[in-house]
Design a protein around this motif. Structure first.
Motif, short mmCIF file in Angstrom:
data_model
loop_
_atom_site.label_atom_id
_atom_site.label_comp_id
_atom_site.label_asym_id
_atom_site.label_seq_id
_atom_site.Cartn_x
_atom_site.Cartn_y
_atom_site.Cartn_z
N THR A 63 5.25 2.57 -8.46
CA THR A 63 5.67 3.96 -8.29
C THR A 63 5.60 4.74 -9.60
O THR A 63 5.59 5.97 -9.57
CB THR A 63 7.11 4.04 -7.74
OG1 THR A 63 7.98 3.36 -8.64
CG2 THR A 63 7.21 3.42 -6.35
N SER A 105 9.36 6.03 -3.10
CA SER A 105 9.19 4.61 -2.77
C SER A 105 8.69 4.44 -1.35
O SER A 105 8.63 5.38 -0.57
CB SER A 105 10.52 3.88 -2.98
OG SER A 105 11.50 4.44 -2.14
N SER A 106 8.35 3.24 -1.01
CA SER A 106 7.79 2.77 0.27
C SER A 106 6.28 2.95 0.28
O SER A 106 5.75 3.98 -0.18
CB SER A 106 8.45 3.40 1.49
OG SER A 106 8.01 4.73 1.69
N ASP A 107 5.61 1.94 0.78
CA ASP A 107 4.15 1.93 0.79
C ASP A 107 3.59 3.04 1.67
O ASP A 107 4.21 3.47 2.63
CB ASP A 107 3.64 0.58 1.28
CG ASP A 107 3.83 -0.53 0.27
OD1 ASP A 107 4.33 -0.24 -0.84
OD2 ASP A 107 3.49 -1.69 0.58
N GLY A 108 2.40 3.49 1.31
CA GLY A 108 1.69 4.50 2.09
C GLY A 108 1.12 5.58 1.19
O GLY A 108 1.18 5.50 -0.04
N LYS A 110 0.93 8.81 -0.85
CA LYS A 110 1.91 9.61 -1.59
C LYS A 110 1.22 10.85 -2.14
O LYS A 110 0.09 10.78 -2.59
CB LYS A 110 2.53 8.82 -2.74
CG LYS A 110 3.20 7.54 -2.31
CD LYS A 110 4.35 7.84 -1.39
CE LYS A 110 4.89 6.59 -0.73
NZ LYS A 110 5.81 6.88 0.33
N ASP A 134 0.69 0.75 -2.63
CA ASP A 134 0.67 -0.53 -1.93
C ASP A 134 1.36 -1.56 -2.82
O ASP A 134 0.77 -2.09 -3.75
CB ASP A 134 -0.77 -0.96 -1.63
CG ASP A 134 -0.83 -2.27 -0.84
OD1 ASP A 134 0.21 -2.82 -0.46
OD2 ASP A 134 -1.96 -2.74 -0.61
N THR A 135 2.64 -1.84 -2.54
CA THR A 135 3.41 -2.79 -3.34
C THR A 135 3.54 -4.15 -2.66
O THR A 135 4.12 -5.07 -3.22
CB THR A 135 4.83 -2.24 -3.61
OG1 THR A 135 5.50 -2.04 -2.37
CG2 THR A 135 4.77 -0.93 -4.39
N THR A 136 3.01 -4.28 -1.44
CA THR A 136 3.10 -5.53 -0.69
C THR A 136 1.92 -6.42 -1.04
O THR A 136 0.76 -6.01 -0.88
CB THR A 136 3.13 -5.25 0.82
OG1 THR A 136 4.17 -4.32 1.10
CG2 THR A 136 3.35 -6.53 1.61
N GLY A 170 -1.44 -3.48 3.80
CA GLY A 170 -1.57 -2.20 3.08
C GLY A 170 -3.01 -1.77 2.94
O GLY A 170 -3.59 -1.18 3.86
#
Length: 174
Positions: A63, A105-108, A110, A134-136, A170
Protein backbone atom coordinates in the motif's frame (compact mmCIF):
# COMPACT_ATOMS: atom_id res chain seq x y z
CA UNK A 1 -9.61 59.30 -5.61
CA UNK A 2 -7.88 59.61 -2.25
CA UNK A 3 -10.31 58.56 0.43
CA UNK A 4 -10.45 60.02 3.94
CA UNK A 5 -8.44 57.04 5.24
CA UNK A 6 -5.64 57.75 2.76
CA UNK A 7 -6.42 54.74 0.54
CA UNK A 8 -6.51 54.89 -3.22
CA UNK A 9 -9.66 53.75 -4.97
CA UNK A 10 -9.46 52.51 -8.52
CA UNK A 11 -11.53 50.82 -11.16
CA UNK A 12 -10.45 48.04 -13.46
CA UNK A 13 -10.07 49.13 -17.07
CA UNK A 14 -8.99 45.77 -18.49
CA UNK A 15 -7.80 42.44 -17.19
CA UNK A 16 -4.84 43.26 -15.02
CA UNK A 17 -5.02 47.06 -15.53
CA UNK A 18 -6.37 49.61 -13.08
CA UNK A 19 -6.75 53.38 -13.49
CA UNK A 20 -6.45 55.66 -10.46
CA UNK A 21 -6.95 59.36 -9.95
CA UNK A 22 -4.97 60.92 -7.13
CA UNK A 23 -6.43 64.16 -5.79
CA UNK A 24 -4.35 66.17 -3.36
CA UNK A 25 -5.70 69.22 -1.60
CA UNK A 26 -4.60 71.34 1.35
CA UNK A 27 -8.04 72.89 1.70
CA UNK A 28 -6.87 76.33 0.48
CA UNK A 29 -5.33 75.97 -2.96
CA UNK A 30 -7.11 74.31 -5.86
CA UNK A 31 -6.79 70.53 -5.79
CA UNK A 32 -4.20 68.76 -7.90
CA UNK A 33 -5.43 65.75 -9.85
CA UNK A 34 -2.96 63.17 -11.09
CA UNK A 35 -4.02 60.18 -13.17
CA UNK A 36 -2.15 56.95 -12.55
CA UNK A 37 -2.30 53.70 -14.48
CA UNK A 38 -1.07 50.64 -12.63
CA UNK A 39 -0.58 47.23 -14.17
CA UNK A 40 -1.41 44.45 -11.72
CA UNK A 41 -0.93 40.81 -12.61
CA UNK A 42 -4.17 38.94 -12.05
CA UNK A 43 -3.78 35.14 -12.03
CA UNK A 44 -7.06 33.47 -12.84
CA UNK A 45 -5.67 30.45 -14.68
CA UNK A 46 -5.36 27.27 -12.60
CA UNK A 47 -2.26 25.09 -12.70
CA UNK A 48 -2.10 21.83 -14.65
CA UNK A 49 -0.57 18.57 -13.51
CA UNK A 50 -0.25 14.84 -13.99
CA UNK A 51 -0.13 11.93 -11.57
CA UNK A 52 1.57 8.56 -11.94
CA UNK A 53 1.55 5.81 -9.29
CA UNK A 54 4.72 3.72 -8.85
CA UNK A 55 6.28 4.96 -12.12
CA UNK A 56 3.26 3.80 -14.12
CA UNK A 57 3.32 0.19 -12.86
CA UNK A 58 0.22 -1.94 -13.41
CA UNK A 59 0.50 -3.83 -10.10
CA UNK A 60 1.88 -3.29 -6.60
CA UNK A 61 2.28 -5.65 -3.62
CA UNK A 62 2.26 -2.88 -1.02
CA UNK A 63 0.00 0.00 0.00
CA UNK A 64 3.04 2.32 0.36
CA UNK A 65 3.66 3.82 -3.08
CA UNK A 66 5.51 6.70 -4.67
CA UNK A 67 3.63 9.27 -6.74
CA UNK A 68 4.96 11.46 -9.53
CA UNK A 69 2.91 14.67 -9.25
CA UNK A 70 4.56 17.09 -11.68
CA UNK A 71 2.64 20.30 -12.36
CA UNK A 72 3.10 23.71 -13.96
CA UNK A 73 1.59 27.12 -13.39
CA UNK A 74 2.15 30.04 -15.74
CA UNK A 75 1.07 32.65 -13.23
CA UNK A 76 1.75 32.92 -9.53
CA UNK A 77 3.49 29.55 -9.04
CA UNK A 78 2.47 26.32 -7.35
CA UNK A 79 1.76 26.20 -3.64
CA UNK A 80 -0.17 23.05 -2.70
CA UNK A 81 -1.12 19.56 -3.76
CA UNK A 82 -4.22 17.72 -2.55
CA UNK A 83 -4.37 13.89 -2.72
CA UNK A 84 -7.25 11.49 -2.16
CA UNK A 85 -7.95 7.75 -2.36
CA UNK A 86 -11.68 8.28 -2.90
CA UNK A 87 -12.05 11.74 -4.46
CA UNK A 88 -14.01 12.93 -1.38
CA UNK A 89 -11.60 13.16 1.58
CA UNK A 90 -8.49 15.17 0.61
CA UNK A 91 -5.06 15.51 2.22
CA UNK A 92 -3.43 18.85 1.36
CA UNK A 93 0.37 19.18 1.37
CA UNK A 94 2.95 21.68 0.16
CA UNK A 95 3.59 21.12 -3.54
CA UNK A 96 6.46 18.83 -4.52
CA UNK A 97 6.84 16.92 -7.82
CA UNK A 98 7.05 13.57 -6.00
CA UNK A 99 5.18 12.30 -2.96
CA UNK A 100 4.94 9.21 -0.78
CA UNK A 101 1.38 7.93 -0.41
CA UNK A 102 -0.56 5.09 1.21
CA UNK A 103 -3.21 3.34 -0.86
CA UNK A 104 -6.48 2.18 0.65
CA UNK A 105 -6.11 -1.36 2.01
CA UNK A 106 -7.62 -4.54 0.55
CA UNK A 107 -6.67 -6.05 -2.78
CA UNK A 108 -8.08 -4.71 -6.04
CA UNK A 109 -7.89 -1.68 -8.31
CA UNK A 110 -6.92 1.47 -6.40
CA UNK A 111 -7.25 5.05 -7.58
CA UNK A 112 -5.31 8.10 -6.41
CA UNK A 113 -6.77 11.52 -7.21
CA UNK A 114 -4.70 14.72 -7.30
CA UNK A 115 -5.33 18.45 -7.70
CA UNK A 116 -2.92 21.38 -7.53
CA UNK A 117 -3.28 24.92 -6.12
CA UNK A 118 -1.32 28.00 -7.17
CA UNK A 119 -0.25 30.99 -5.06
CA UNK A 120 -3.32 32.95 -6.23
CA UNK A 121 -5.68 30.28 -4.86
CA UNK A 122 -6.71 28.69 -8.17
CA UNK A 123 -7.26 24.91 -8.00
CA UNK A 124 -6.71 22.66 -11.01
CA UNK A 125 -9.10 20.01 -12.16
CA UNK A 126 -8.72 16.54 -10.65
CA UNK A 127 -6.38 14.02 -12.30
CA UNK A 128 -6.50 10.30 -11.45
CA UNK A 129 -4.25 7.27 -11.87
CA UNK A 130 -4.97 3.64 -10.97
CA UNK A 131 -2.97 0.60 -9.93
CA UNK A 132 -3.92 -2.93 -8.89
CA UNK A 133 -3.02 -3.80 -5.30
CA UNK A 134 -2.30 -7.53 -4.86
CA UNK A 135 -1.02 -8.49 -1.40
CA UNK A 136 -2.16 -12.14 -1.52
CA UNK A 137 0.61 -14.60 -2.35
CA UNK A 138 -0.09 -17.39 -4.86
CA UNK A 139 -0.71 -20.93 -3.63
CA UNK A 140 1.47 -23.75 -4.96
CA UNK A 141 1.27 -27.53 -4.60
CA UNK A 142 4.35 -29.59 -3.78
CA UNK A 143 6.08 -30.94 -6.89
CA UNK A 144 5.48 -34.58 -7.81
CA UNK A 145 8.04 -36.58 -9.65
CA UNK A 146 7.90 -39.60 -11.84
CA UNK A 147 9.58 -41.25 -14.80
CA UNK A 148 8.25 -40.51 -18.24
CA UNK A 149 6.63 -43.63 -19.65
CA UNK A 150 8.61 -45.34 -22.36
CA UNK A 151 11.94 -43.76 -21.51
CA UNK A 152 15.04 -45.84 -21.21
CA UNK A 153 18.10 -45.28 -19.13
CA UNK A 154 20.80 -44.04 -21.44
CA UNK A 155 24.17 -42.59 -20.67
CA UNK A 156 23.27 -42.66 -16.99
CA UNK A 157 20.41 -40.18 -17.49
CA UNK A 158 16.67 -40.57 -17.35
CA UNK A 159 13.91 -38.18 -18.16
CA UNK A 160 11.77 -37.08 -15.23
CA UNK A 161 8.48 -35.27 -15.11
CA UNK A 162 8.15 -32.83 -12.19
CA UNK A 163 4.63 -31.33 -12.29
CA UNK A 164 3.09 -28.92 -9.79
CA UNK A 165 0.22 -26.50 -9.84
CA UNK A 166 -0.42 -23.03 -8.52
CA UNK A 167 -3.20 -20.49 -8.29
CA UNK A 168 -3.55 -16.81 -7.57
CA UNK A 169 -6.83 -15.01 -6.92
CA UNK A 170 -5.36 -11.56 -7.58
CA UNK A 171 -3.22 -10.77 -10.57
CA UNK A 172 -2.50 -14.33 -11.69
CA UNK A 173 0.73 -16.28 -11.90
CA UNK A 174 3.50 -14.90 -14.06
Amino acid sequence: SLAADGMLAGTPTAAGSFAFTLRASNGIAPSLDEALAIEIAVDSIPPTGTISIASGATYTRTTAVSLATAATDGGSGLSQLALSNDGVAWTTRPYAPSQSWTLASSDGTKAVHAKWRDQAGNWSGVKTDTIVLDTTVPTVTAPRRGFLAGTALGSGAIQLRVPWSGADTGTGID
